[in-house]
Design a protein around this motif. Structure first.
Motif, PDB file in Angstrom:
ATOM      1  N   ARG A 279      33.978  40.340  39.259  1.00  0.00           N
ATOM      2  CA  ARG A 279      34.856  40.013  38.127  1.00  0.00           C
ATOM      3  C   ARG A 279      34.508  40.859  36.904  1.00  0.00           C
TER       4      ARG A 279
ATOM      5  N   GLY B 146      31.383  30.085  36.814  1.00  0.00           N
ATOM      6  CA  GLY B 146      32.218  30.216  37.998  1.00  0.00           C
ATOM      7  C   GLY B 146      31.844  31.466  38.787  1.00  0.00           C
ATOM      8  N   THR B 147      32.801  32.025  39.489  1.00  0.00           N
ATOM      9  CA  THR B 147      32.560  33.235  40.273  1.00  0.00           C
ATOM     10  C   THR B 147      32.454  34.435  39.351  1.00  0.00           C
ATOM     11  N   VAL B 148      31.333  35.127  39.416  1.00  0.00           N
ATOM     12  CA  VAL B 148      31.093  36.308  38.582  1.00  0.00           C
ATOM     13  C   VAL B 148      31.164  37.592  39.407  1.00  0.00           C
ATOM     14  N   THR B 149      30.702  37.542  40.629  1.00  0.00           N
ATOM     15  CA  THR B 149      30.669  38.732  41.474  1.00  0.00           C
ATOM     16  C   THR B 149      32.061  39.345  41.593  1.00  0.00           C
TER      17      THR B 149
ATOM     18  N   ASP C  14      38.022  38.195  33.110  1.00  0.00           N
ATOM     19  CA  ASP C  14      38.070  36.960  33.897  1.00  0.00           C
ATOM     20  C   ASP C  14      37.219  35.872  33.263  1.00  0.00           C
TER      21      ASP C  14
ATOM     22  N   HIS D  43      23.958  39.231  39.813  1.00  0.00           N
ATOM     23  CA  HIS D  43      25.228  38.628  40.222  1.00  0.00           C
ATOM     24  C   HIS D  43      26.354  39.638  40.414  1.00  0.00           C
TER      25      HIS D  43
ATOM     26  N   ASP E 210      26.066  28.822  37.121  1.00  0.00           N
ATOM     27  CA  ASP E 210      27.216  28.186  37.779  1.00  0.00           C
ATOM     28  C   ASP E 210      28.340  27.844  36.805  1.00  0.00           C
TER      29      ASP E 210
END
Length: 231
Positions: free
Chosen positions: A48, A43-46, A116, A68, A40
């Protein structure tokens, strides 16, 4: 004639790499790899573009690639032996996982605005001069991009982290077993914060994770920061 630099990571992890080919089912930041926060923090990995700086055998990167689904994850490492181990273990995860054999700072200088998320788990942030590394990380991140790294909160054995930007010489071995020296940056929280601020980062947060469960008692310093320019 140029004499090649010995690979001081030639012996690291060889026993495990020979027997453990599994993709890890957890992503952990602590020195003991047995507790603490997980994915977590990234952050958002999918979907990226992500980079693992000083990836070693790319176990953390393989976890991200399988569990992920980033658009791409680059596992960057300068060690020929570690790069070869990563290829043997996880080369089949290409093209989502890209294994890059190169000096991390050099790679980042040729990757402006690509990533990212960039992270290091006791990797490049430990063993690369931060005056060169951190500005290169900022350059390679998109505006608002995230950097997360874990490093030693104090020297192994208990000596305090340094109060200024000075490396510590630690013992290592060449591939042929000769004694050598490796540089490691073990810095106090406020030193990392100042370096990150000067390199163009904001929203800098640090946290010390206890290593009491580890036989050597190594506490982990966990650092999160964002490149300026994002919302």
């Amino acid at each position: 004639m140029t004499v090649p630099t010995p690979d001081l990571w030639h012996h690291y992890g060889r026993a495990r790499n020979a027997t453990d080919h599994a993709v890890p089912d957890r992503f952990l930041w602590t020195w003991g790899q047995d507790s603490g926060p997980g994915i977590d923090l990234l952050g958002t990995v999918t979907g990226r573009c992500v980079g693992d700086l000083g990836a070693g055998a790319a176990r953390h990167a393989a976890h991200l690639a399988v569990h992920h689904r980033p658009a791409r994850i680059d596992a960057v490492d300068a060690s020929p032996a570690q790069h070869a181990a990563a290829g043997t273990l996880y080369g089949h995860l290409a093209p989502r996982l890209r294994l890059i054999h190169r000096d991390v700072t050099e790679h980042l200088h040729t990757s402006a605005g690509i990533y990212d998320v960039l992270y290091s788990v006791f990797g490049a942030a430990d063993f690369t001069d931060p005056y060169g590394l951190l500005p290169a990380v900022a350059r390679a991140l998109r505006p608002g991009g995230r950097l997360v790294f874990s490093t030693l909160a104090h020297h192994l054995g208990g000596a305090p982290a340094r109060l200024d930007v000075q490396h510590t010489d630690i013992a290592a071995k060449t591939p042929h077993g000769e004694t050598a020296t490796l540089r490691r940056w073990v810095l106090q929280e406020h030193v990392w914060t100042k370096l990150l601020d000067e390199a163009g980062f904001t929203r800098i947060r640090t946290e010390v994770l206890s290593g009491r469960a580890d036989p050597r008692g190594a506490d982990t310093l966990l650092v999160t920061a964002f490149r300026t320019g994002g919302s």
